[in-house]
Design an enzyme around this catalytic site. Structure first.
Site, short mmCIF file in Angstrom:
data_model
loop_
_atom_site.label_atom_id
_atom_site.label_comp_id
_atom_site.label_asym_id
_atom_site.label_seq_id
_atom_site.Cartn_x
_atom_site.Cartn_y
_atom_site.Cartn_z
N ALA A 60 0.81 -1.22 0.00
CA ALA A 60 0.00 0.00 0.00
C ALA A 60 0.85 1.27 0.00
CB ALA A 60 -0.96 0.00 1.20
N ASP A 105 -1.12 6.23 8.05
CA ASP A 105 -0.58 4.87 7.98
C ASP A 105 -0.91 4.09 9.25
OD1 ASP A 105 0.72 2.62 7.04
OD2 ASP A 105 2.69 3.26 7.72
N ASN A 115 -3.48 0.24 5.62
CA ASN A 115 -3.61 1.68 5.42
C ASN A 115 -4.05 2.03 4.00
OD1 ASN A 115 -0.64 0.69 5.21
ND2 ASN A 115 -0.77 2.38 3.77
#
Length: 698
Positions: free
Chosen positions: A196, A317, A272
């Site tokens: 991600a 995050d 995230n």
């Protein structure tokens, strides 16, 4: 005719044998065996489906642990982060190592039984946000299952280590990785992925353990409106804005899973957003389901059942991929089936695992992005200043992206009623970058990663080191408070194992592997492993003797990227090993000799201030996540301030632009940088080396 009948008589039994599920073979690992939870074995990542990481073995206990010694050790050929949990099955130990390799040992003698190398291309290392690690295997039938950094799920013959089947689980043209351990439920192998930080869309996939055939796939974030067919994704569309699908969306499901066989529910943690900065991902609006959530699925079909979002509209995050643990607790006088998690955002959550309702939440470390959770709505009470993309100001967020708790597994002691959390106290400067654009390689998080670098100022550095610490927290999940804590000067303290012997085992950045009293935290025994120990231990029994096994090896996200504040213990050597202990063990590690770090002796700085500034910007964007904040290395990858190529512009260019070290994970950056920018990077590192030498760093 008689020959045909005889041939048929021979072929029919062979066909029947071929079709027999491997879970029914003699000595097979199956649901019955896993649920029986024989204390002599460690059959799954968290030992049992509830992932409590607690063993009923008590031969090694508070009284006898003083006699614990090294039974044997095995050197590994991958000197990067070692994060796997050793499996122990039928007198054998099975591990994975960095670069997705696998090995099997005789548990008594340490004899290497077999080894397997999937030959992951070194260039794949650039797609790994957090080192080229692997957290372990799953067992089912006569096979072992593991993921590889380049996205394959591999089935190995448990006896020989030979590859039985291999499937590519993801689009290898995109920056996906697999670092987590699979789980197996009723013949279905479950595996997620990471990436991600780079720009991908997350999903979890189930495969048939015998054939490798894909059975179902669960996506955690919606595709472009009109393309979604699953009900949970159609529902999620309204929580996203803009054209999120073009940047991937994120939500990778890279680590945490647990299973309740009674409820037949699989619980998975979702990661995230991609990019982190919600301004670019979703126009700064919406909850962005199912990012940073715990989702419950039907394992047979992958059908969505419920979810709980730990961080709506996440932009820091704050993943929810951290360890998920199941237990039955008495809360308010009633027995409750609960799910517990301490994710990155700093709050410890207790949920009703039947329906996902929030029972309680409290912060286990200091946080400043929220003041608490509303138990009626299940939502955080946010600090509005934390949405840095709205204020346009630097936000010093706590926790930072490394999290208040990262991948390192917790453990649970049912007698004490405590969950043990390897926690982190850290902060991070979130700086909105209005002109941000995604790159083809490297981190794509939507932040200014250059302006927040650690300055060459002794007081600032000292303050940062003092504020960046680790804690082992014995957390009471009913009272939602700590019963005791142990403070570590280094933030990266390892995963945990609890035992019925009243012991808690944990490693740390300083190379110590220790046993503590699980009731009080008092240290009862320790062993110097000669390198950082971040992996969790497992324990098992063979021929009446209890053993404890742990992987030693320095690495992971924080040691790679943290720079000076990653570990005040200084650069850590990495001599990766499997260590196995028993009472009365007498083996000794070889003398490692002095840990000599090359001195800071940089060449003359010839670059202009403009060159250095350009180098600083590009170092923050492309280099810092592997070579340390402000170019301060910690011993996992090359400390560029001390690199031989620093004084040779041609050699530097051959590495940065020419890709001379691509097989080691250092790809060519020619698609992002030109020759002059590569030289500017060199000048920046030269300047940094001179600054640190002037501060007295050796």
């Amino acid at each position: 005719m008689r020959l045909k009948v005889m041939a048929l008589a021979i072929l029919l039994p062979l066909a029947a044998c071929k079709q027999q599920p491997s879970s029914e073979l003699p000595g097979a690992v199956n649901a019955e065996r896993i649920l029986a939870a024989n204390p002599d074995e460690w059959l799954s990542y968290g030992r049992t489906y509830d992932e409590q990481r607690h063993s009923p073995l008590d031969q090694i206990n508070k009284e006898t642990v003083k006699d614990l010694g090294l039974a044997w050790f095995a050197d590994l050929d991958t000197a990067r982060g070692q994060e796997a949990t050793p499996l122990a099955i039928d007198g054998k130990i099975y591990i994975t190592t960095a670069w997705s390799k696998a090995k099997a040992y005789d548990a008594l003698t340490g004899k290497l039984e077999w080894e397997y190398d999937p030959k992951v291309p070194g260039e794949r290392g650039v797609a790994a946000c957090c080192d080229v690690v692997n957290r372990g295997m799953a067992a089912w039938g006569d096979k072992l299952f593991m993921g590889t950094l380049d996205g394959r799920l591999v089935a190995l013959d448990r006896k020989t280590g030979k590859e039985v089947w291999s499937v590519v689980t993801l689009d290898q043209s995109k920056p996906y990785t697999i670092t987590g351990a699979p789980r197996v439920i009723n013949g279905m192998v479950l595996i997620g992925n990471g990436g991600a930080e780079m720009g991908v869309r997350g999903f979890l996939t189930a495969y048939d353990a015998d054939s490798g055939k894909q059975l179902w796939r669960f996506y955690s974030v919606p595709d472009e409106p009109g393309k979604n067919t699953d009900e949970h994704l159609i529902k999620a569309e309204s929580t996203w804005k803009g054209e999120w699908w073009k940047l991937g969306g994120g939500g990778t499901m890279w680590d945490a899973m647990a299973y309740d066989p009674e409820l037949d529910l699989l619980y998975v943690g979702v990661g995230n957003g991609s990019p982190w900065n919600q301004h670019f991902r979703s126009q700064g609006e919406g909850d962005n389901l199912y990012l940073s959530s715990i989702v419950a699925l039907r394992p047979k079909t992958g059908e969505y059942v419920w979810h709980f979002q730990t961080t709506p509209g996440e932009t820091w995050d704050y993943t929810a991929t951290q360890h998920i643990m199941l237990a039955d607790l008495t809360i308010g006088g009633a027995k409750r089936k609960v799910l517990m998690q301490a994710p990155k955002n700093g709050f410890f959550f207790v949920l009703d695992r039947t329906d996902g309702k929030l029972i309680s939440a409290n912060n286990y470390v200091p946080v400043n992005w929220a003041t608490g959770f509303d138990l009626k709505t299940g939502r955080p009470i946010e600090n509005p200043d934390a949405r840095y993309y709205r204020t346009g100001k630097l936000w010093l967020g706590s926790p930072g992206p490394i999290g208040a708790h990262n991948w390192h597994p917790m453990a649970f002691d049912p007698k004490e009623g405590l969950v043990y959390i390897p926690a982190i106290n850290s902060a991070f400067p979130f700086i909105h970058k209005p002109d941000w654009k995604p790159n083809k390689h490297g981190f794509n998080v939507g932040l200014d990663l250059a302006s927040g670098a650690m300055p060459a100022d002794a007081k600032t550095r000292a303050d940062a080191i003092a504020a960046t610490t680790g804690e082992l927290i014995a957390w009471d999940p009913v009272a939602q408070k700590a019963r005791w804590t142990i403070k570590y000067p280094a933030s990266w303290n390892g995963g945990l194992l609890a035992t019925a012997g009243g012991l808690l085992f944990q490693g740390n950045a300083g190379g110590e592997f220790a046993a503590m009293d699980s009731a009080t935290g008092k240290k009862l025994w320790s062993f110097q492993a000669q390198t950082g120990v971040v992996a969790p231990a497992s324990t098992f029994r063979v021929k009446g003797e209890q053993y404890v096994a742990v992987l030693a090896g320095w690495g992971g996200a924080w040691p790679l990227a943290g720079g000076l504040v990653a570990e005040p213990v200084g650069p850590v050597r990495n001599h990766s090993r499997l260590l196995v202990f028993k009472l009365g063990g007498t083996a000794k590690l070889p003398d490692p000799g002095p840990h000599n770090v090359p001195p800071l002796d940089p060449p003359t700085l010839t670059g202009t201030p403009e060159q250095v500034a350009d180098g600083a910007r590009n170092f923050g964007q492309f280099c810092g996540v592997c070579h340390g904040d402000a170019a301060i290395g910690t011993g996992v990858t090359r400390d560029l301030r001390r690199a031989g190529s620093l004084g040779d512009a041609k050699m530097w260019n051959q590495i940065v632009i020419g890709g001379a070290l691509a097989q080691n994970g250092m790809i060519s950056w020619k698609e992002e940088l030109n020759d002059q920018q590569a030289e500017n990077l060199r000048q920046y590192v030269i300047k940094r080396a001179h600054e640190d030498k002037a501060l007295g760093m050796k």
